[in-house]
Motif scaffolding. Structure first.
Motif, PDB file in Angstrom:
ATOM      1  N   VAL A 198       0.842  -1.203   0.000  1.00  0.00           N
ATOM      2  CA  VAL A 198       0.000   0.000   0.000  1.00  0.00           C
ATOM      3  C   VAL A 198       0.874   1.248   0.000  1.00  0.00           C
ATOM      4  CG1 VAL A 198      -1.651   1.323   1.372  1.00  0.00           C
ATOM      5  CG2 VAL A 198      -1.972  -1.123   1.055  1.00  0.00           C
ATOM      6  N   GLN A 199       1.957   1.224   0.791  1.00  0.00           N
ATOM      7  CA  GLN A 199       2.846   2.384   0.819  1.00  0.00           C
ATOM      8  C   GLN A 199       3.494   2.615  -0.549  1.00  0.00           C
ATOM      9  OE1 GLN A 199       5.514   1.459   4.012  1.00  0.00           O
ATOM     10  NE2 GLN A 199       4.199   2.432   5.591  1.00  0.00           N
ATOM     11  N   ALA A 200       3.855   1.518  -1.234  1.00  0.00           N
ATOM     12  CA  ALA A 200       4.448   1.658  -2.571  1.00  0.00           C
ATOM     13  C   ALA A 200       3.438   2.226  -3.553  1.00  0.00           C
ATOM     14  CB  ALA A 200       4.965   0.300  -3.056  1.00  0.00           C
ATOM     15  N   LEU A 201       2.217   1.729  -3.478  1.00  0.00           N
ATOM     16  CA  LEU A 201       1.170   2.253  -4.358  1.00  0.00           C
ATOM     17  C   LEU A 201       0.875   3.712  -4.041  1.00  0.00           C
ATOM     18  CD1 LEU A 201      -1.307  -0.787  -4.389  1.00  0.00           C
ATOM     19  CD2 LEU A 201       0.184  -0.023  -6.248  1.00  0.00           C
ATOM     20  N   GLU A 202       0.943   4.050  -2.750  1.00  0.00           N
ATOM     21  CA  GLU A 202       0.650   5.426  -2.336  1.00  0.00           C
ATOM     22  C   GLU A 202       1.674   6.395  -2.923  1.00  0.00           C
ATOM     23  OE1 GLU A 202       0.566   8.071   1.772  1.00  0.00           O
ATOM     24  OE2 GLU A 202       0.559   5.873   1.884  1.00  0.00           O
ATOM     25  N   LYS A 203       2.943   5.981  -2.933  1.00  0.00           N
ATOM     26  CA  LYS A 203       3.978   6.861  -3.456  1.00  0.00           C
ATOM     27  C   LYS A 203       3.833   7.066  -4.966  1.00  0.00           C
ATOM     28  CE  LYS A 203       7.448   5.757   0.059  1.00  0.00           C
ATOM     29  NZ  LYS A 203       8.783   5.170   0.295  1.00  0.00           N
ATOM     30  N   GLY A 204       3.359   6.051  -5.668  1.00  0.00           N
ATOM     31  CA  GLY A 204       3.250   6.174  -7.118  1.00  0.00           C
ATOM     32  C   GLY A 204       1.913   6.691  -7.594  1.00  0.00           C
ATOM     33  N   GLU A 205       0.974   6.912  -6.693  1.00  0.00           N
ATOM     34  CA  GLU A 205      -0.368   7.348  -7.081  1.00  0.00           C
ATOM     35  C   GLU A 205      -0.403   8.871  -7.136  1.00  0.00           C
ATOM     36  OE1 GLU A 205      -3.736   7.322  -8.622  1.00  0.00           O
ATOM     37  OE2 GLU A 205      -3.023   5.331  -7.960  1.00  0.00           O
ATOM     38  N   LEU A 206      -0.842   9.387  -8.280  1.00  0.00           N
ATOM     39  CA  LEU A 206      -0.900  10.831  -8.460  1.00  0.00           C
ATOM     40  C   LEU A 206      -2.294  11.379  -8.205  1.00  0.00           C
ATOM     41  CD1 LEU A 206       1.297  11.116 -11.699  1.00  0.00           C
ATOM     42  CD2 LEU A 206       1.993  11.463  -9.325  1.00  0.00           C
ATOM     43  N   GLU A 207      -3.291  10.570  -8.394  1.00  0.00           N
ATOM     44  CA  GLU A 207      -4.665  11.046  -8.203  1.00  0.00           C
ATOM     45  C   GLU A 207      -4.952  11.116  -6.696  1.00  0.00           C
ATOM     46  OE1 GLU A 207      -9.249   9.895  -9.406  1.00  0.00           O
ATOM     47  OE2 GLU A 207      -7.573   8.716 -10.198  1.00  0.00           O
ATOM     48  N   SER A 208      -5.432  12.261  -6.260  1.00  0.00           N
ATOM     49  CA  SER A 208      -5.631  12.495  -4.821  1.00  0.00           C
ATOM     50  C   SER A 208      -6.695  11.582  -4.221  1.00  0.00           C
ATOM     51  CB  SER A 208      -6.009  13.963  -4.587  1.00  0.00           C
ATOM     52  OG  SER A 208      -7.217  14.272  -5.282  1.00  0.00           O
ATOM     53  N   ARG A 209      -7.748  11.301  -4.982  1.00  0.00           N
ATOM     54  CA  ARG A 209      -8.823  10.466  -4.427  1.00  0.00           C
ATOM     55  C   ARG A 209      -8.311   9.075  -4.137  1.00  0.00           C
ATOM     56  NH1 ARG A 209     -12.627   7.141  -6.705  1.00  0.00           N
ATOM     57  NH2 ARG A 209     -14.596   6.924  -5.544  1.00  0.00           N
TER      58      ARG A 209
END
Length: 573
Positions: A370-381
């Motif tokens: 989840v932390q890895a996905l969080e760092k690569g996610e650009l969409e705020s929602r």
């Protein structure tokens, strides 16, 4: 199973046996004493009494003889027989005075032929020969001699007059050469027999006068037609006269017999009283023992909360047993609860270990992902959703940690900790929560108070309890921390004026996994109680709905010297 013979029944039987045995022994002693008393009364004392009675009768006769000698030796006394008209007035007065003696009917003079010649009546004179001499004679009466005195009679009481006897002495002429007749005292027979009365032994000793003719006279002078059975021979009063007597043993022993019957009656009343008393005791004892049996059966059937009603102060052994039963039940219930708790903790520990192994490793992997996905996610929602997932993973990880802490608690290293230091840490750690909820936390403590516990664990417990108190309060309420010494222990109280708890919730509030909040795990208070007990303390909660809750922690108190040494070491460092 009922006993064949109750304890009270045994005591009753023993008491009655002892009483009956005592009465039997007393009866035997009574018989011995009665025989001894009879023997003694029939012995020396009775003999002395009879001897005294005989002496009185002898003295009476001797006194009358002395009185008669006064008359018979008077030189002018023969004139009554020879020349009655020539008797001097002085002699007549002397004879009249002697005749008026209370024991005499009068004085009689006899001529040389033994015929009655002259009669001088006294005040007691009645009947013959004073009112007539027909058929009056002494020829048929027995006579005995005592020295020169002749005792004639007695003549018994009859229709012709009362009983009497004569004491007679001869009269000699003026020259003293020849006997011209005799002078006699006409003595009342009753005056002699009345001397046999015995006031000291009345009803016990009955004396009788035996005459020379063999007649038996009672103390009133009356003839006894039938000789009493058991009559004993006594001493002689005069030649041919003696005292015979009868001893009434029944009269002697009547007081003892009355005492014996009274003793039997008292023994009977006491026996009935003992039976009634022991019957009442048996009923009371049976009822009280039945309660003990009922308590034991209830406890054996699994009712660990059953207790016997007992008074505050022990009145007897049954109350002592009842108190001992309740104490045993308390200890047994506590031991069973500890055993159950230990088994639950063992099972929970194994379960927690399995959960930690099976859940924490996947949670760590999920969190990293989840932390890895969080760092690569650009969409705020989507980024916010991943942050929420990460927070839930952390919460789930804390739940697993609480579960491990509860399942396998570890005791810390105890040391002396100042209460003020513990209060400061707890206030700092809960200040943020208090500010957010608008609750005021107050601290009050006696100076130089310290507890002997693990510092980290007691701070953890206090923070948990203060946080619970803050969460139970509405904005504007207060939470107060107090500490005071109570003997060898120190009490810390967390008092809030929040919503409080009712009795059903209060009974379960420290059970694991019980909570009234949606976000809680229900392990906070359970872990707190465990840690306090591991440090030798005790946790108690008192609450009133709508008024607030008071949580008390009783912990071992550390000596003041330990805090002083600790402060000195900190200053030196």
């Amino acid at each position: 199973m009922k006993p064949r013979l109750s304890l009270v029944g045994r005591y009753s039987f023993l008491s009655l046996t002892l009483m009956i045995g005592s009465v039997a022994v007393l009866s035997a002693l009574y018989a011995t004493v009665a025989d001894s008393v009879t023997e003694r009364l029939a012995g020396e004392r009775l003999e002395a009494q009879i001897a005294g009675t005989a002496n009185r009768l002898t003295n009476f006769i001797e006194n009358r003889i002395y009185q008669l000698e006064t008359l018979s030796t008077h030189p002018s006394m023969p004139l009554y027989l020879l020349y009655s008209d020539a008797v001097p007035e002085g002699l007549q007065e002397l004879v009249r005075v002697e005749a008026d003696a209370p024991d005499l009917y009068g004085i009689l003079f006899f001529d040389a032929s033994d015929r009655l010649s002259e009669v001088i009546p006294g005040q007691a004179a009645s009947g013959q020969p004073y009112w007539g001499r027909n058929n009056w004679s002494t020829l048929d009466l027995p006579s005995v001699y005592l020295g020169t005195s002749e005792i004639i009679g007695p003549s018994l009481t009859s229709g012709s007059g009362p009983g009497w006897l004569l004491i007679r002495q001869p009269l000699r002429d003026i020259a003293g050469q020849s006997t011209v007749g005799a002078v006699a005292l006409h003595v009342r027979l009753a005056s002699l027999t009345e001397l046999m009365r015995t006031e000291s032994l009345a009803g016990v000793l009955r004396p009788f006068l035996r005459t020379p003719a063999g007649d038996l006279l009672d103390p009133t002078g009356n003839l006894q037609s039938n000789e009493p059975e058991g009559l004993r021979t006594g001493p002689e009063v005069l030649p041919g006269w003696r005292i015979d007597y009868l001893v009434s043993a029944g009269d002697i022993l009547s007081p003892l017999r009355n005492a014996q019957f009274g003793l039997y009656a008292l023994a009977g009343v006491m026996a009935l009283g003992i039976v009634a008393l022991f019957w009442a005791l048996a009923r009371s004892l049976r009822r009280r023992v039945s309660r003990l049996v009922a308590g034991a059966e209830a406890f054996a059937s699994g009712n660990l909360h059953f207790r016997l009603l007992t008074p505050k102060n022990d009145k007897d052994e049954i109350d002592v047993v009842a108190h001992a039963f309740n104490a045993m039940a308390d200890r047994l219930q506590e031991m069973i609860e500890r055993t159950i708790q230990a088994e639950k903790m063992a099972v929970l520990g194994e379960f927690a270990t399995g959960v930690a192994h099976e859940v924490r490793n996947p949670l760590a992997t999920i969190k990293l992902t989840v932390q890895a996905l969080e760092k690569g996610e650009l969409e705020s929602r989507r980024r916010n959703l991943l942050i929420s997932v990460e927070e839930e993973i952390d919460r789930l990880n804390r739940v697993v940690g609480d579960l491990l802490d509860y399942g396998r608690p570890v005791a810390g290293e105890p040391q002396a900790v100042a209460v003020g230091q513990v209060f400061r840490h707890a206030s700092i750690l809960t200040s943020g929560l208090a500010d957010r909820r608008g609750v005021t936390v107050k601290v009050s403590s006696e100076p130089f108070l310290a507890v002997y516990v693990s510092p980290d664990q007691v701070i953890q417990c206090l923070v948990n309890l203060v946080a619970n108190a803050i969460q139970a309060c509405e904005p504007g309420c207060h939470v107060q921390l107090k500490a005071f010494s109570s003997g060898d222990s120190l009490t810390i109280e967390i008092i809030d004026d929040g919503c409080g708890m009712d009795q059903p919730i209060l009974a379960q509030v420290m059970e694991p996994f019980f909570t009234t909040r949606q976000e809680g795990t229900g392990l906070g208070l359970s872990i707190t109680r465990q840690l306090i007990e591991l440090n030798g303390g005790k946790l108690e909660i008192h609450s009133t709905p709508g008024k607030g809750t008071t949580v008390s922690m009783k912990l071992p108190q550390a000596p003041v010297e330990a805090i002083a040494l600790q402060d000195s070491a900190q200053q030196d460092s």
